[in-house]
Design a protein around this motif. Structure first.
Motif, PDB file in Angstrom:
ATOM      1  N   ASP A 276      64.446 166.555 -30.637  1.00 39.12           N
ATOM      2  CA  ASP A 276      65.092 166.322 -29.351  1.00 39.12           C
ATOM      3  C   ASP A 276      64.225 166.791 -28.193  1.00 39.12           C
ATOM      4  O   ASP A 276      64.158 166.134 -27.143  1.00 39.12           O
ATOM      5  CB  ASP A 276      66.451 167.038 -29.304  1.00 39.12           C
ATOM      6  N   LEU A 277      63.549 167.931 -28.355  1.00 41.35           N
ATOM      7  CA  LEU A 277      62.668 168.416 -27.290  1.00 41.35           C
ATOM      8  C   LEU A 277      61.497 167.457 -27.072  1.00 41.35           C
ATOM      9  O   LEU A 277      61.112 167.182 -25.931  1.00 41.35           O
ATOM     10  CB  LEU A 277      62.144 169.814 -27.637  1.00 41.35           C
TER      11      LEU A 277
ATOM     12  N   CYS B 223      70.913 171.144 -21.951  1.00 43.86           N
ATOM     13  CA  CYS B 223      71.460 169.940 -21.318  1.00 43.86           C
ATOM     14  C   CYS B 223      70.666 168.689 -21.680  1.00 43.86           C
ATOM     15  O   CYS B 223      71.249 167.688 -22.137  1.00 43.86           O
ATOM     16  CB  CYS B 223      71.501 170.126 -19.808  1.00 43.86           C
ATOM     17  N   ARG B 224      69.365 168.708 -21.488  1.00 42.29           N
ATOM     18  CA  ARG B 224      68.574 167.515 -21.781  1.00 42.29           C
ATOM     19  C   ARG B 224      68.628 167.120 -23.251  1.00 42.29           C
ATOM     20  O   ARG B 224      68.875 165.942 -23.569  1.00 42.29           O
ATOM     21  CB  ARG B 224      67.117 167.716 -21.341  1.00 42.29           C
ATOM     22  N   PRO B 225      68.417 168.062 -24.180  1.00 40.23           N
ATOM     23  CA  PRO B 225      68.525 167.663 -25.587  1.00 40.23           C
ATOM     24  C   PRO B 225      69.910 167.123 -25.946  1.00 40.23           C
ATOM     25  O   PRO B 225      70.026 166.188 -26.748  1.00 40.23           O
ATOM     26  CB  PRO B 225      68.225 168.963 -26.341  1.00 40.23           C
TER      27      PRO B 225
ATOM     28  N   SER C 113      78.506 164.839 -19.452  1.00 40.10           N
ATOM     29  CA  SER C 113      77.924 164.779 -18.108  1.00 40.10           C
ATOM     30  C   SER C 113      78.794 165.491 -17.091  1.00 40.10           C
ATOM     31  O   SER C 113      78.289 166.194 -16.207  1.00 40.10           O
ATOM     32  CB  SER C 113      77.725 163.315 -17.691  1.00 40.10           C
ATOM     33  N   TRP C 114      80.116 165.316 -17.202  1.00 41.24           N
ATOM     34  CA  TRP C 114      81.016 165.999 -16.272  1.00 41.24           C
ATOM     35  C   TRP C 114      80.857 167.504 -16.392  1.00 41.24           C
ATOM     36  O   TRP C 114      80.786 168.223 -15.379  1.00 41.24           O
ATOM     37  CB  TRP C 114      82.470 165.618 -16.553  1.00 41.24           C
ATOM     38  N   ALA C 115      80.796 168.007 -17.619  1.00 42.13           N
ATOM     39  CA  ALA C 115      80.693 169.448 -17.836  1.00 42.13           C
ATOM     40  C   ALA C 115      79.381 169.999 -17.270  1.00 42.13           C
ATOM     41  O   ALA C 115      79.368 171.051 -16.609  1.00 42.13           O
ATOM     42  CB  ALA C 115      80.800 169.763 -19.327  1.00 42.13           C
TER      43      ALA C 115
ATOM     44  N   ALA D 252      69.732 165.039 -13.284  1.00 42.79           N
ATOM     45  CA  ALA D 252      68.457 165.755 -13.191  1.00 42.79           C
ATOM     46  C   ALA D 252      68.253 166.309 -11.787  1.00 42.79           C
ATOM     47  O   ALA D 252      67.731 167.420 -11.617  1.00 42.79           O
ATOM     48  CB  ALA D 252      67.307 164.829 -13.569  1.00 42.79           C
ATOM     49  N   LEU D 253      68.666 165.557 -10.774  1.00 39.87           N
ATOM     50  CA  LEU D 253      68.569 166.059  -9.399  1.00 39.87           C
ATOM     51  C   LEU D 253      69.527 167.220  -9.175  1.00 39.87           C
ATOM     52  O   LEU D 253      69.224 168.159  -8.440  1.00 39.87           O
ATOM     53  CB  LEU D 253      68.873 164.942  -8.401  1.00 39.87           C
TER      54      LEU D 253
END
Length: 279
Positions: free
Chosen positions: A63-64, A128-130, A153-155, A185-186
């Motif tokens: 994932d990374l 978050c990203r993974p 995404s909401w969390a 991401a922003l």
């Protein structure tokens, strides 16, 4: 646990792990040989057998790398996690389980706990990203699981919004291009800047080019960051609209082409963006 993941105490062969993670067996061997990511104590001359913890580490590695991290960096990240206690990928596994159960409140608590423990950058890169990459892979297998992405995404967004922001004139203006809807991401960048006491103003998703230019004119930031997730949303007119303003134009996100208008910088990661905006 994810569907098909080995229960604690069971073991899998290299072929089973490779099929589960959708990578080649040769990749497993390379990760083990070069970076030590694999079975903890394989016996010489015996086939490798993978435990549940091994699978978690290997999924974390995959994932990374999928987020753009070099294999060597991913391996160091996994080693750091292990040395700081807890099972590698534990936060990720729990967050994914909560998202798949549509338990957005639990997702929120897990992300907030990570933010308090390790800050915005580490939480974004290691959790978050993974998690988002994994859920995106789930959607490729099952297009109907959009609800899982929405819960996650909401969390993440809610947790990032709770990071205290400094008071003051905005130094950085953050915006997505006019057809770009993804702005998590922003939001992570805004929260990371806030941790460093740097005021930022977020315009968010799908900012019309004309509105972007007007916002720059009225708020007079030093830097403008434009996000694009996909090539079809990387509108160069948004960059060109700012060429007569005394601001530094920075593009961010994987959507932008390698050739951009002169006078434009590009950042490829959250760390790169922070380095550019805080120097």
């Amino acid at each position: 646990m994810q569907r098909g993941e080995p229960e604690p105490g069971t073991v899998w062969t290299a072929g089973q792990v490779a099929r589960h993670l959708k990578i080649a067996e040769s990749t497993l061997r390379a990760w083990h040989r070069r970076y030590g990511v694999g079975p903890d104590n394989p016996q010489p001359g015996r086939y490798r057998r993978y435990t549940a913890d091994d699978v978690i580490r290997l999924r974390r590695m995959r994932d990374l790398i999928d987020t753009g991290m070099l294999p060597s960096e991913a391996a160091r990240s996994i080693d750091t996690e292990a040395r700081h206690g807890g099972s590698p990928g534990e936060d990720l596994a729990e967050t994914l389980a909560a998202a798949r159960a549509l338990d957005s409140a639990r997702c929120l608590r897990l992300v907030e706990q990570a933010l308090r423990r390790q800050g915005v950058v580490e939480t974004w890169e290691r959790l978050c990203r993974p998690a988002l990459v994994t859920i995106d892979a789930d959607q490729r297998d099952d297009p109907d699981c959009v609800d899982t992405e929405h819960a996650l995404s909401w969390a993440i967004s809610a947790a990032l919004h709770r990071v205290p922001h400094p008071v003051g004139a905005p130094v950085v203006l953050l915006a997505c291009t006019s057809t770009e809807q993804h702005c998590l991401a922003l939001e992570a960048l805004a929260a990371a800047l806030a941790e460093r006491g740097r005021p930022a103003r977020m315009l968010g998703a799908a900012t019309p080019t004309q509105s972007l230019a007007r916002a720059v004119e009225s708020s007079r930031p030093a830097d403008v960051v434009l996000w694009s997730q996909r090539p079809d949303t990387a509108h160069l007119d948004a960059i060109r609209s700012l060429r007569h303003h005394p601001v530094r134009r920075i593009t961010a996100g994987p959507g932008w082409p390698s050739r951009r208008p002169s006078g434009t910088e590009h950042v490829a990661s959250l760390n790169e963006a922070l380095t550019a905006l805080t120097r």
